[in-house]
Design an enzyme around this catalytic site. Structure first.
Site, PDB file in Angstrom:
ATOM      1  N   THR A   1       1.095  -1.494  -0.004  1.00  9.75           N
ATOM      2  CA  THR A   1       0.006   0.013   0.099  1.00  9.75           C
ATOM      3  C   THR A   1       0.889   1.408  -0.187  1.00  9.75           C
ATOM      4  OG1 THR A   1      -1.802  -1.160   1.081  1.00  9.75           O
ATOM      5  CG2 THR A   1      -1.731   1.405   1.129  1.00  9.75           C
TER       6      THR A   1
ATOM      7  N   HIS B   1       4.115 -10.313   2.980  1.00  6.26           N
ATOM      8  CA  HIS B   1       3.067 -11.259   3.781  1.00  6.26           C
ATOM      9  C   HIS B   1       2.458 -11.952   2.872  1.00  6.26           C
ATOM     10  CE1 HIS B   1      -1.007  -9.020   3.701  1.00  6.26           C
ATOM     11  NE2 HIS B   1      -0.075  -8.080   3.356  1.00  6.26           N
TER      12      HIS B   1
ATOM     13  N   CYS C   1      -9.249  -6.515   2.541  1.00  6.86           N
ATOM     14  CA  CYS C   1      -9.228  -5.134   3.091  1.00  6.86           C
ATOM     15  C   CYS C   1     -10.465  -4.581   2.653  1.00  6.86           C
ATOM     16  CB  CYS C   1      -8.000  -4.367   2.386  1.00  6.86           C
ATOM     17  SG  CYS C   1      -7.857  -4.656   0.887  1.00  6.86           S
TER      18      CYS C   1
HETATM   19  N1  PLP Z   1      -2.192  -4.788  -4.329  1.00  9.09           N
HETATM   20  C1  PLP Z   1      -2.682  -6.166  -4.349  1.00  9.09           C
HETATM   21  C2  PLP Z   1      -2.971  -6.580  -5.760  1.00  9.09           C
HETATM   22  C3  PLP Z   1      -3.103  -6.889  -3.200  1.00  9.09           C
HETATM   23  O1  PLP Z   1      -3.463  -7.854  -3.254  1.00  9.09           O
HETATM   24  C4  PLP Z   1      -2.774  -6.125  -2.213  1.00  9.09           C
HETATM   25  C5  PLP Z   1      -3.182  -6.768  -0.712  1.00  9.09           C
HETATM   26  O2  PLP Z   1      -4.379  -7.457  -0.604  1.00  9.09           O
HETATM   27  C6  PLP Z   1      -2.120  -5.029  -2.048  1.00  9.09           C
HETATM   28  C7  PLP Z   1      -2.007  -4.204  -3.241  1.00  9.09           C
HETATM   29  C8  PLP Z   1      -1.860  -4.034  -0.563  1.00  9.09           C
HETATM   30  O3  PLP Z   1      -1.076  -4.666  -0.035  1.00  9.09           O
HETATM   31  P1  PLP Z   1      -0.773  -4.533   1.706  1.00  9.09           P
HETATM   32  O4  PLP Z   1      -2.029  -4.628   2.479  1.00  9.09           O
HETATM   33  O5  PLP Z   1       0.328  -5.661   2.059  1.00  9.09           O
HETATM   34  O6  PLP Z   1      -0.126  -3.043   1.671  1.00  9.09           O
END
Ligand code: PLP
Length: 376
Positions: free
Chosen positions: A70, A201, A322
């Site tokens: 993110t 992760h 999320c």
């Molecule tokens: N981009 C994609 C395609 C994702 O699947 C995710 C997490 O689900 C993210 C970005 C964001 O990753 P993070 O929550 O580890 O920052």
């Protein structure tokens, strides 16, 4: 427990956890301290950077540690916008991106940037011709995901890259590569994008750590200002335990890639079993990450199925973790033109290299009972 929600997050490898522990309780120094104890942490951090760069086929100074994808995505997009706003304000993306991209673009739109969305096919794959027609002289950035987190569809990143550079060589190209690692053999040397975002992760590493690949020639504004860490591009004491652990997780997940042929076979058989139970499969089996299958059951809500399975100690999800809490169904499915009912019915099953055929068989047997009960 049967865990089939690996696109949301993955279990940490035991070896990765050992490293996390070592740099939290033994070599816990600040990598920016000049004393010998600090140097030890710095060496570990730079070794991790070197390892990640070597695996990816890029230079170590092109890897910047962040708190996850993110942040990396925010940096790539906002950093480009800030540094290039005098050249142009036009940014291209698609409507099926992760919310880290969608909401960052919507923020930029609110402050005067011109955000345009390229058409996709019915599975969320970028329409190359539409992309080509939309690239302009003032297009400063194109950002697309490698693979869709909700339904697994893979984008033709090499083709996209070629088109962007042919139409406007000054346009930067950012790839959200989060769902690629550990599922397909994604090496940056094969995809000559300007920037790419990663999250540990998703490949059996710790949460809250990731990296941004930024080509040496790609100069964008920092997002997090502070100390001189990360060559002055990202302030804040680096998370050495997680960085060292992430490098190990990347190494192991690449070694485990051969497992994906087995996982694809299991996933494809699972698709047939789901269809036999009345599912409408959404994932394109011939162009998707091999671990992912999304589907909906007419007349049933995805969250009800997820909760019923969770009572049986089986974990799948409705859409992106999320955004699945408190929302009504898959945003991606709605963007692809499915009805609200279908979007609300969607379930995503995502396997990992550690998933066994036996676990998937047990899942299908219990799902059969759950569906019978819910349909009664
Ligand atoms: N981009 C994609 C395609 C994702 O699947 C995710 C997490 O689900 C993210 C970005 C964001 O990753 P993070 O929550 O580890 O920052």
């Amino acid at each position: 427990m049967i865990y089939l929600d690996n696109n949301a997050t993955t279990i940490m490898y035991e070896e990765v956890f050992q490293i996390l522990q070592k740099y939290s309780t033994e070599i816990y120094s600040n990598p920016n301290s000049i004393h010998e104890f600090g140097v030890k942490a710095d060496v570990a951090m730079e070794e991790a950077r070197f390892k990640i760069a070597k695996i990816m086929g890029v230079m170590p100074y092109e890897i910047y540690f962040t708190s996850g994808a993110t942040e990396s995505i925010n940096w790539a997009i906002k950093g480009t916008a800030l540094s290039r706003k005098k050249i142009g304000k036009h940014i291209l993306s698609s409507k099926v991106e992760h919310s880290a991209t969608i909401n960052t673009l919507s923020y930029l739109n609110n402050i005067g940037f011109d955000i345009e969305y390229v058409k996709t096919d019915d599975f969320g794959k970028v329409d190359i011709e539409d992309l080509e027609s939309k690239i302009r002289n003032d297009t400063i950035l194109v950002t697309f995901m490698f693979a869709n987190n909700e339904i697994g569809t893979i984008n033709p990143i090499k083709e996209i890259q070629e088109i962007i550079k042919r139409k406007n060589e000054k346009t930067l190209f950012h790839v959200d590569a989060v769902q690629a690692v550990g599922k397909v053999d994604f090496r940056l040397k094969d995809y000559k994008c300007d920037m790419a975002s990663f999250s540990a992760h998703k490949f059996h590493g710790p949460k809250g750590i990731g990296f941004l690949y930024k080509k040496e020639s790609t100069l964008i504004h920092p997002l997090i200002t502070g100390g001189t860490q990360e060559r002055g591009q990202r302030g804040g004491t680096q998370n050495v335990p997680s960085i060292a652990a992430m490098a190990k997780a990347l190494e192991l997940s690449i070694k485990e890639l051969y497992e994906m042929d087995r996982i694809k076979t299991i996933r494809d058989e699972l698709a047939k079993d789901l269809e036999d139970l009345g599912a409408n499969i959404v994932t394109p089996l011939n162009n998707s990450t091999p671990n992912t299958i999304s589907a909906f059951f007419e007349g049933l809500r995805g969250d009800v199925i997820v909760n019923a399975l969770s009572d049986e100690d089986i974990y799948i999800s409705t859409s992106a973790a999320c955004s699945s809490k408190g929302t009504s169904g898959s945003r991606v499915l709605k963007e692809l033109g499915y009805s609200n009912k279908a979007a609300e019915g969607m379930v995503r099953i995502s396997l990992s290299s550690l998933t066994t055929g036996d676990e998937v068989q047990r899942f299908i047997n219990i799902l059969k009972n759950v569906l019978e009960f819910l349909r009664f």
